[in-house]
Design a protein around this motif. Structure first.
Motif, PDB file in Angstrom:
ATOM      1  N   GLU A  38       0.839  -1.209   0.000  1.00 45.04           N
ATOM      2  CA  GLU A  38       0.000   0.000   0.000  1.00 45.04           C
ATOM      3  C   GLU A  38       0.875   1.260   0.000  1.00 45.04           C
ATOM      4  O   GLU A  38       0.637   2.205  -0.765  1.00 45.04           O
ATOM      5  CB  GLU A  38      -0.918  -0.020   1.237  1.00 45.04           C
ATOM      6  CG  GLU A  38      -1.822   1.188   1.297  1.00 45.04           C
ATOM      7  CD  GLU A  38      -2.677   1.232   2.552  1.00 45.04           C
ATOM      8  OE1 GLU A  38      -2.899   0.176   3.194  1.00 45.04           O
ATOM      9  OE2 GLU A  38      -3.125   2.350   2.895  1.00 45.04           O
ATOM     10  N   GLY A  39       1.904   1.252   0.845  1.00 47.65           N
ATOM     11  CA  GLY A  39       2.774   2.434   0.949  1.00 47.65           C
ATOM     12  C   GLY A  39       3.502   2.729  -0.358  1.00 47.65           C
ATOM     13  O   GLY A  39       3.649   3.890  -0.757  1.00 47.65           O
ATOM     14  N   VAL A  89       8.091  -2.478  -7.834  1.00 44.47           N
ATOM     15  CA  VAL A  89       7.328  -3.622  -7.306  1.00 44.47           C
ATOM     16  C   VAL A  89       8.229  -4.864  -7.298  1.00 44.47           C
ATOM     17  O   VAL A  89       8.272  -5.622  -6.323  1.00 44.47           O
ATOM     18  CB  VAL A  89       6.057  -3.859  -8.177  1.00 44.47           C
ATOM     19  CG1 VAL A  89       5.352  -5.146  -7.780  1.00 44.47           C
ATOM     20  CG2 VAL A  89       5.118  -2.658  -8.077  1.00 44.47           C
ATOM     21  N   ALA A  90       8.983  -5.034  -8.378  1.00 40.18           N
ATOM     22  CA  ALA A  90       9.879  -6.197  -8.480  1.00 40.18           C
ATOM     23  C   ALA A  90      10.984  -6.141  -7.417  1.00 40.18           C
ATOM     24  O   ALA A  90      11.362  -7.168  -6.847  1.00 40.18           O
ATOM     25  CB  ALA A  90      10.495  -6.239  -9.879  1.00 40.18           C
ATOM     26  N   ILE A  91      11.491  -4.951  -7.141  1.00 34.40           N
ATOM     27  CA  ILE A  91      12.515  -4.805  -6.087  1.00 34.40           C
ATOM     28  C   ILE A  91      11.929  -5.251  -4.749  1.00 34.40           C
ATOM     29  O   ILE A  91      12.557  -5.987  -3.982  1.00 34.40           O
ATOM     30  CB  ILE A  91      13.017  -3.344  -6.027  1.00 34.40           C
ATOM     31  CG1 ILE A  91      13.870  -3.038  -7.261  1.00 34.40           C
ATOM     32  CG2 ILE A  91      13.804  -3.085  -4.737  1.00 34.40           C
ATOM     33  CD1 ILE A  91      14.269  -1.571  -7.415  1.00 34.40           C
ATOM     34  N   ALA A 138      -2.231  -5.635  -1.922  1.00 36.61           N
ATOM     35  CA  ALA A 138      -2.318  -4.320  -1.266  1.00 36.61           C
ATOM     36  C   ALA A 138      -1.880  -3.225  -2.237  1.00 36.61           C
ATOM     37  O   ALA A 138      -2.476  -2.143  -2.295  1.00 36.61           O
ATOM     38  CB  ALA A 138      -1.456  -4.303  -0.010  1.00 36.61           C
ATOM     39  N   TYR A 139      -0.834  -3.502  -3.010  1.00 36.24           N
ATOM     40  CA  TYR A 139      -0.395  -2.522  -4.024  1.00 36.24           C
ATOM     41  C   TYR A 139      -1.545  -2.271  -5.005  1.00 36.24           C
ATOM     42  O   TYR A 139      -1.904  -1.127  -5.297  1.00 36.24           O
ATOM     43  CB  TYR A 139       0.846  -3.039  -4.769  1.00 36.24           C
ATOM     44  CG  TYR A 139       1.396  -2.050  -5.778  1.00 36.24           C
ATOM     45  CD1 TYR A 139       2.387  -1.146  -5.421  1.00 36.24           C
ATOM     46  CD2 TYR A 139       0.891  -1.992  -7.085  1.00 36.24           C
ATOM     47  CE1 TYR A 139       2.880  -0.220  -6.329  1.00 36.24           C
ATOM     48  CE2 TYR A 139       1.376  -1.071  -8.002  1.00 36.24           C
ATOM     49  CZ  TYR A 139       2.372  -0.190  -7.620  1.00 36.24           C
ATOM     50  OH  TYR A 139       2.838   0.739  -8.519  1.00 36.24           O
ATOM     51  N   GLY A 140      -2.135  -3.363  -5.481  1.00 35.35           N
ATOM     52  CA  GLY A 140      -3.175  -3.270  -6.515  1.00 35.35           C
ATOM     53  C   GLY A 140      -4.439  -2.565  -6.050  1.00 35.35           C
ATOM     54  O   GLY A 140      -5.168  -2.002  -6.870  1.00 35.35           O
ATOM     55  N   ARG A 147      -3.036   1.127  -6.603  1.00 35.49           N
ATOM     56  CA  ARG A 147      -2.683   1.350  -8.018  1.00 35.49           C
ATOM     57  C   ARG A 147      -2.645   0.002  -8.704  1.00 35.49           C
ATOM     58  O   ARG A 147      -1.763  -0.816  -8.432  1.00 35.49           O
ATOM     59  CB  ARG A 147      -1.309   2.038  -8.139  1.00 35.49           C
ATOM     60  CG  ARG A 147      -0.917   2.215  -9.583  1.00 35.49           C
ATOM     61  CD  ARG A 147       0.474   2.751  -9.832  1.00 35.49           C
ATOM     62  NE  ARG A 147       0.692   2.651 -11.265  1.00 35.49           N
ATOM     63  CZ  ARG A 147       1.253   1.591 -11.860  1.00 35.49           C
ATOM     64  NH1 ARG A 147       1.740   0.584 -11.162  1.00 35.49           N
ATOM     65  NH2 ARG A 147       1.339   1.558 -13.188  1.00 35.49           N
ATOM     66  N   LYS A 148      -3.628  -0.233  -9.583  1.00 33.67           N
ATOM     67  CA  LYS A 148      -3.715  -1.537 -10.240  1.00 33.67           C
ATOM     68  C   LYS A 148      -2.607  -1.679 -11.287  1.00 33.67           C
ATOM     69  O   LYS A 148      -2.400  -0.780 -12.100  1.00 33.67           O
ATOM     70  CB  LYS A 148      -5.091  -1.662 -10.904  1.00 33.67           C
ATOM     71  CG  LYS A 148      -5.396  -3.056 -11.365  1.00 33.67           C
ATOM     72  CD  LYS A 148      -6.855  -3.204 -11.730  1.00 33.67           C
ATOM     73  CE  LYS A 148      -7.086  -4.405 -12.640  1.00 33.67           C
ATOM     74  NZ  LYS A 148      -6.174  -5.521 -12.484  1.00 33.67           N
ATOM     75  N   LEU A 149      -1.910  -2.793 -11.240  1.00 35.28           N
ATOM     76  CA  LEU A 149      -0.905  -3.073 -12.271  1.00 35.28           C
ATOM     77  C   LEU A 149      -1.619  -3.331 -13.595  1.00 35.28           C
ATOM     78  O   LEU A 149      -2.668  -3.976 -13.628  1.00 35.28           O
ATOM     79  CB  LEU A 149      -0.092  -4.317 -11.896  1.00 35.28           C
ATOM     80  CG  LEU A 149       0.877  -4.206 -10.716  1.00 35.28           C
ATOM     81  CD1 LEU A 149       1.425  -5.583 -10.349  1.00 35.28           C
ATOM     82  CD2 LEU A 149       2.023  -3.247 -11.019  1.00 35.28           C
ATOM     83  N   THR A 150      -1.051  -2.847 -14.687  1.00 37.30           N
ATOM     84  CA  THR A 150      -1.615  -3.164 -16.007  1.00 37.30           C
ATOM     85  C   THR A 150      -1.254  -4.612 -16.354  1.00 37.30           C
ATOM     86  O   THR A 150      -0.348  -5.206 -15.746  1.00 37.30           O
ATOM     87  CB  THR A 150      -1.026  -2.240 -17.100  1.00 37.30           C
ATOM     88  OG1 THR A 150       0.375  -2.528 -17.227  1.00 37.30           O
ATOM     89  CG2 THR A 150      -1.217  -0.770 -16.756  1.00 37.30           C
TER      90      THR A 150
END
Ligand SMILES: Nc1ncnc2c1ncn2[C@@H]1O[C@H](COP(=O)(O)OP(=O)(O)OP(=O)(O)O)[C@@H](O)[C@H]1O
Ligand SMILES: N[C@@H](CCO)C(=O)O
Length: 327
Positions: free
Chosen positions: A123-124, A225-227, A251-253, A256-259
């Protein structure tokens, strides 16, 4: 951080005369970290962090890092703020190094991150990506695919001292990643580029702040995200933890949703991220400056991680359905 450059008490007291930070009560070098020299300062006004920027940091990039922290803080990210002197400047010189003071952030970095921490980081990170969207200054990523070959060249001759066969392993992977397959058309923005657990503070399971922007730059958001997949989603024995990865990616998605293109590129980006940290760690491992207060990080951890990403065929292996739905 670490301490490569020492600072004498009278020199520091003189330096602080340029600020309205009150009287120096005590200071000590911070042994954690590997890149720059850092000191915890206690003055009559409170606690602060003094950083002397070392070898990997180009002086010309410092205004980017300092302005970025200010920008992110103004856009809701809890990160340190550069402290300006009476002349309005945050950046100056101390002991022959570029130096800046930043505010002290409360919180503790998680020594044993769990899935809740990984969700907090997801999320952060996404919030940071959104907050950085309209940051005006640009900085290219010096440690992207074109930056890996010089690191390899600097370490290749001694790589097999660290692990037999390491040189050939790195050469093969580097040839593959530099063969024109590295993505160029994914969404870009400001990335942190070093969001490891020692750079994220928590109070309980709640993320309380992000520090250390000295690798921040403009690059593919999915590379950040990969890092984090590398830094947060493996166990101490370096085996992959899909529960943590799923918590992180979901949580990331949510923010901000990944394409679909980003999802498809994730295994490749994760290989790139793994070799980037493998190479910088290898160079540092082979070149510890005499007398420096630093504990170099283990490069071999990233051999194991890289082998895992080489075996990944789709984002399903990271706990995500290719459509973006939860597995
Ligand atoms: N603003 C801050 N507030 C509180 N503590 C801080 C702050 N900045 C740094 N520290 C402390 O100093 C340590 C090292 O800082 P930092 O991660 O920035 O160093 P570094 O040399 O760039 O390290 P690395 O790149 O290896 O993570 C942190 O783990 C933290 O304990
Ligand atoms: N976070 C990095 C060190 C700073 O670049 C690592 O763990 O290798």
């Amino acid at each position: 951080m670490a301490v490569y450059t020492d600072v004498a008490a009278d020199e520091l007291a003189d330096f602080l005369k340029q600020y309205d930070l009150g009287e120096l009560l005590s200071y000590k070098g911070i042994a954690e970290g590997v890149e720059n020299s850092n000191f915890l300062l206690h003055t009559s006004q409170g606690s602060f962090i003094l950083t002397l920027y070392e070898k990997r940091v180009a002086k010309n990039d410092l205004p980017f890092f300092l302005a970025l922290m200010t920008h992110l803080a103004e856009h809701g990210v809890n990160c340190p703020l550069p402290v300006k002197g009476r002349d309005g400047e945050a950046l100056r010189e101390l002991s022959g190094r570029p130096a800046a003071i930043i505010t002290f952030l409360e919180g503790v970095w998680p020594r044993k991150p769990n899935a809740a921490h990984c969700a907090g980081v997801g999320e952060g990170l996404a919030r940071m990506h959104l907050a950085g969207a309209n940051f005006a200054i640009k900085r290219a990523n010096a440690l992207s695919v074109a930056g890996w070959r010089p690191l390899f060249d600097a370490a290749a001759n001694r790589a097999d001292e660290v692990q037999p066969g390491l040189r050939a392993f790195l050469a093969t992977e580097l040839d593959y990643l530099s063969s024109g397959i590295w993505p160029t058309n994914l969404p870009e923005g400001v990335i942190h580029a070093d969001l490891f657990n020692d750079n994220v503070f928590f109070l309980g399971d709640k993320l309380s702040g992000i520090i250390d922007f000295t690798f921040a730059c403009n690059d593919m958001l999915a590379y950040d995200v990969a890092i984090c997949l590398n830094a947060w989603c493996f166990e101490p024995d370096h085996s992959f933890n899909v529960t943590k990865a799923r918590a992180f990616l979901n949580a990331y998605g949510r923010v901000r949703k990944l394409t679909e293109a980003e999802e498809a590129a994730l295994p490749l980006l994760a290989r790139g991220a793994a070799i980037r940290f493998l190479l910088t760690r290898l160079v540092d491992w082979l070149n510890v400056p005499p007398g420096a207060l630093v504990k170099p990080k283990d490069p071999l951890e990233y051999v194991r991680k890289l082998r895992f990403h080489q075996s990944v065929t789709s984002v399903r292996d990271y706990g995500l359905m290719p459509s973006g739905l939860v597995a």
